[in-house]
Each structure stands twice: as structure tokens, then as C-alpha cells.
Design an enzyme around this catalytic site. Structure first.
Site, mmCIF file in Angstrom:
data_model
loop_
_atom_site.group_PDB
_atom_site.id
_atom_site.type_symbol
_atom_site.label_atom_id
_atom_site.label_comp_id
_atom_site.label_asym_id
_atom_site.label_seq_id
_atom_site.Cartn_x
_atom_site.Cartn_y
_atom_site.Cartn_z
ATOM 1 N N CYS A 78 0.864 -1.188 0.000
ATOM 2 C CA CYS A 78 0.000 0.000 0.000
ATOM 3 C C CYS A 78 0.896 1.233 0.000
ATOM 4 O O CYS A 78 1.895 1.285 0.719
ATOM 5 C CB CYS A 78 -0.877 -0.023 1.254
ATOM 6 S SG CYS A 78 -1.754 1.505 1.586
ATOM 7 N N CYS A 82 -0.457 6.747 5.874
ATOM 8 C CA CYS A 82 -1.288 7.100 7.038
ATOM 9 C C CYS A 82 -0.590 6.729 8.341
ATOM 10 O O CYS A 82 -1.085 7.038 9.420
ATOM 11 C CB CYS A 82 -2.641 6.395 6.963
ATOM 12 S SG CYS A 82 -2.529 4.606 7.203
ATOM 13 N N CYS A 85 0.490 1.330 9.052
ATOM 14 C CA CYS A 85 1.256 0.107 8.748
ATOM 15 C C CYS A 85 2.689 0.493 8.413
ATOM 16 O O CYS A 85 3.123 0.348 7.271
ATOM 17 C CB CYS A 85 0.639 -0.631 7.566
ATOM 18 S SG CYS A 85 -1.122 -0.855 7.674
ATOM 19 N N GLU A 338 -13.639 -5.663 36.055
ATOM 20 C CA GLU A 338 -13.415 -4.716 34.949
ATOM 21 C C GLU A 338 -14.089 -3.395 35.312
ATOM 22 O O GLU A 338 -15.181 -3.383 35.886
ATOM 23 C CB GLU A 338 -14.014 -5.299 33.662
ATOM 24 C CG GLU A 338 -14.084 -4.355 32.481
ATOM 25 C CD GLU A 338 -12.704 -3.920 31.996
ATOM 26 O OE1 GLU A 338 -12.468 -2.694 31.989
ATOM 27 O OE2 GLU A 338 -11.900 -4.782 31.637
ATOM 28 N N CYS A 413 0.454 -5.843 25.838
ATOM 29 C CA CYS A 413 0.600 -5.296 24.476
ATOM 30 C C CYS A 413 1.731 -4.271 24.413
ATOM 31 O O CYS A 413 1.857 -3.544 23.440
ATOM 32 C CB CYS A 413 -0.714 -4.686 23.989
ATOM 33 S SG CYS A 413 -1.344 -3.367 25.035
#
Length: 461
Positions: A78, A82, A85, A338, A413
Site C-alpha cells: 500500500c 497514514c 502500517c 473490569e 501489548c
């Protein structure tokens, strides 16, 4: 002593050889020991660069021309800039190597854990078209609706970038259809400068196992012109459409979703399946965006938890119950906590949906709820945490060590905050046994990890 100055000046053009990568994927080259970070450059490459920023100890450059190219360089799938990625220019093999090194460096430099096993990162067979969710902004240009991601470091929409290589193909088709239908029906885009207009964002969610589709139209106004025609055309175009929602966000804000969501058509949920369990997903549900790697991640978390039939488990960031319900299949009892009330409502619904009766879910901050549980006599055998990028609150880490579980499974993460928290747990009487990186977000610099942590035996350091 004379003041030290950088060996390069801003706007200077130089030739640089690259020897390393940052964890974000920038090339690293040095001039007299002074590091310069340059996007889109790879180790082993040589290039002409323009120096764009100079700090005391490091600087930044812009790639002008490659004079020597790495065999790991590939043609990006691509050409839209932006910044979603940012690793497309490097081979998938190098992407995985970079992420593996990021985890190793964090463990060594932040956690001071040099001898624990860090297993080879688990990558994807096909690292494209993996995302099951998108939130894409809507704008206007020359009287026509446009959709697309924001250009790097701006709020300028890159027009009609509706074939993102990380989204599954259905998402790309649905975004384009919503835009084209809304455009034809005269539904105006939101203008953030003037705080006028209607359509702010289009959110699309899909169930990988069920192929069900949800569309959420984020609007400034409660009134949505021609909504019945829009719904009719969308449901006709996509037979798997199961839910069309409207979320109203009338605030001047960068936050995408507002507080009020209403059903325009169909059901309030779509469904997906992971490893034999079914999950109901609402407009605001947190649900992992890469279903293939989610199964890999959860299987590893379950393996590290080593749950026996009499074990009591706490899931301290339970969300809609995804990990907790996996654990409940093997445990005696699971308690999930949570802070988001809607997530707990979804978790209870998901437990019922799967016929699971040994999982209970509570609204609250884990660092406050867990000491209360301890006071009530609750003694967990296993605690599982899956916090946001900022990692665990220090009060939560203390609450965990105070409860003295035999094992802790930490899903993260962010390797840096994981390493910081592992150091605290190590100092609090626990040993990190092993770490398994998982590539949840190919083509980006993000990496997920699962860590197994066990209580030190009495008398050991």
C-alpha cells in the site's frame, strides 16, 4: 568544559549507513557515535538523508535516496502514508526479528532479566487482511463525502483509503458502500473546525467465524437524514448484515464514540467464536482485532495458567469475559473484574451464552476490588492480567502479591511496561519463568506477549 555539540546540523544533507532498527521500525545510523533515527531505512542500507531535527544526544533524518539497498526491503503493498502500517517496507521475517529483539531488550534493560527463556515470536501464515474492526473518519471534499485515515501527524484525511491491507476484505467493501450511499442520500460529513455536519466516523465490525457484520454510524446529531433508505440499501447489499447502530457524539473531541448508542436495525450484537466459545460483541465491546492470533494468545495464556479442577482464578482486566471464560472451562471458579460497566454486562451475557456457571463478573477497579476480596477470605491460585498499554497500576501489582497466588499470567501489548511490572513482581516474591511474544499486529511496530510468573518457594532468592 566546552559545550558538546552534535556533529550534524539541521537541514544538512549527509550520507549515512544504517546498522540497527528502533522498536518502532526506524533505521539507526551513527555519525561519530551520534545516532540518527530515519523512518523507512533498514540495517545494511546506505542512503542520502536530510537531517530534520537535532537534539543533544540524538537526531532525526528523512530518507532522500537509497544508495545501497537491503535484501530485506520489499515493495509496500500500500502506498498510502497514514502511518497505520509503518513496517510494510521490510520483509515479514525482519518484522518478526525486530519485535523479538524489542522484547529481549526490554527484559534485559528494564526488567534486568537476562536468563529467562524468551521464545521465538509466533507470526502469521498470512500477515495481511487480519483485522475484524475499523473506525474510519468521514470528511468532505468538493461537495463529496470522503473516507480515509488521517495523514501522519495531521487531521487531513487521505481520500478514500478504503482498501486497507490489514482489514479483511468485507470491511473494505462495507466502508465504501456506506460512504457511497450516504453521499447519494445527502448525509453531510462532520466538520471538526466548525463543529457542524452529521457523519463523523464509520465503524465496521465482523465476526470471523460467523461472517456477521455490524455497522456503527457515529454522528454529531441525533437526527440522521434518510436513515431508513440507508438501512434498506445496506441490508440489501450485504446479506450478512446483522446490526446497524447509531452512536451520537455531539462533543468537540478526538474521542470517536459518544455516550449514547441506539439500534437502527437488526440486533445490538454480532457473534463470533474462538476455540469453541461464542462471544456477543456490541458496538463498544473490547474484542481483539486479530481473531487468528487471539486463539494463539489465549491458548498460551491457558497453558501458562496450568489450571487444575480445584483452582480459583481472578481475571483482573476481564473485558467482555474472553480470557475468563476460557479459564472457567478448567477452573473450579473464576472471578472477573473490569472498570467498564458495559463490558461486565457483556461478560455476563457471554457466560450465559456458553452455559458457563462458574464465572462471576464484577464492576470496579481491580486494585480496589482485590483487597476487598482478600478481606473476605478469597485466596486465588492463579491471577491473570491483560492491562492496557500503560501496564498495571502499582496498587494492582501490590494487591496481586498480597493475595499470594501460586501463578500469575501477564498478557501485555507493551513490552516496556510489561518489563517494568515484571521487575516489581520479581521484587515482590515472584519468578518470571518464560515469555512468549505473539505478532498480533503485522505491518505495525506493536507486539503482544504472554508471561508465566510463579511464586518463589520459601528460602529462595
Amino acid at each position: 568544559m566546552p559545550k558538546q555539540t552534535a556533529p550534524v546540523k539541521k537541514n544538512e544533507t549527509i550520507t549515512l549507513t544504517f546498522e540497527d532498527l528502533t522498536h518502532e521500525g526506524n533505521g539507526v545510523g551513527k555519525i561519530n557515535g551520534y545516532p540518527l533515527f530515519v523512518p523507512n531505512a533498514l540495517p545494511g542500507e546506505e542512503a542520502k538523508i536530510k537531517v530534520v531535527k537535532v537534539n543533544k544526544n540524538y537526531g532525526f533524518g528523512k530518507l532522500l535516496e537509497l544508495t545501497k539497498e537491503s535484501p530485506e526491503r520489499v515493495e509496500p503493498a500500500c502506498d498510502v502514508h497514514c502511518n497505520g502500517c509503518g513496517l510494510q517496507h521490510m520483509s515479514y521475517r525482519l518484522q518478526l526479528e525486530m519485535k523479538q529483539n524489542h522484547v529481549k531488550n526490554a527484559m534485559k534493560k528494564i526488567a534486568h532479566l537476562e536468563n529467562i527463556p524468551i521464545h521465538p515470536i509466533i507470526g502469521m501464515e498470512n500477515p495481511l487482511n487480519y483485522r475484524n474492526k475499523v473506525q474510519i473518519p468521514v470528511g468532505e471534499r468538493d461537495g463529496q463525502l470522503i473516507t480515509g485515515f488521517y495523514q501522519k501527524r495531521s487531521h487531513r484525511i487521505i481520500e478514500n483509503t478504503d482498501t486497507c491491507i490489514t482489514h479483511n476484505d468485507v470491511i473494505n467493501e462495507v466502508v465504501k458502500a456506506v460512504r457511497d450511499i450516504a453521499n447519494r442520500l445527502g448525509i453531510g460529513a462532520y466538520n471538526e473546525e466548525k463543529h457542524r455536519g452529521v457523519l463523523r466516523h464509520i465503524m465496521v465490525r465482523t465476526g470471523q467465524a460467523t461472517n456477521e457484520i455490524m455497522v456503527v454510524l457515529v454522528t454529531r446529531t441525533e437526527k440522521l437524514p434518510n436513515k431508513d433508505v440507508l438501512v434498506e440499501e445496506l441490508t440489501k447489499a450485504f446479506p450478512n448484515m446483522k446490526s446497524i447502530m447509531q452512536n451520537i457524539n455531539d462533543k468537540r473531541t478526538n474521542v470517536i464514540l459518544g455516550r449514547k448508542t441506539k439500534l437502527l436495525w437488526g440486533e445490538e450484537y454480532i457473534y463470533d467464536r474462538i476455540g469453541g466459545l461464542t462471544f456477543a460483541i456490541s458496538a463498544k465491546s473490547f474484542y481483539q482485532v486479530n481473531p487468528v492470533q487471539t486463539k494463539v494468545l489465549y491458548d498460551k495464556a491457558l497453558e501458562y495458567a496450568q489450571i487444575g479442577g480445584n483452582d480459583v482464578v481472578i481475571d483482573a482486566y476481564c473485558g467482555i469475559g474472553t480470557i475468563a471464560l476460557f479459564l472457567a472451562q478448567q477452573a473450579k471458579k473464576v472471578y472477573g473484574v473490569e472498570v467498564v460497566p458495559e463490558a461486565i454486562s457483556d461478560a455476563k451475557k457471554n457466560a450465559k451464552l456458553n452455559g458457563i456457571t462458574n464465572a462471576e463478573f464484577f464492576v470496579g477497579e481491580a486494585e480496589k476490588v482485590m483487597p476487598w476480596w482478600k478481606a473476605q477470605g478469597l485466596k486465588p491460585d492463579v491471577v491473570v492480567v491483560d492491562p492496557p498499554r500503560k501496564g498495571c497500576d502499582e496498587a494492582l501489582l501490590k494487591a496481586m502479591t498480597d493475595m499470594q497466588p501460586k501463578r500469575i499470567v501477564y498478557v501485555s501489548c507493551n513490552p516496556s511496561t510489561l518489563a517494568r511490572d515484571l521487575r516489581i513482581l520479581e521484587d515482590g516474591g515472584y519468578d518470571t519463568q518464560e515469555v512468549q511474544p505473539v505478532d498480533m499486529f503485522p505491518m505495525t511496530g506493536h507486539v503482544e506477549c504472554v508471561s508465566q510468573i510463579v511464586k518463589k518457594e520459601a528460602g529462595t532468592d
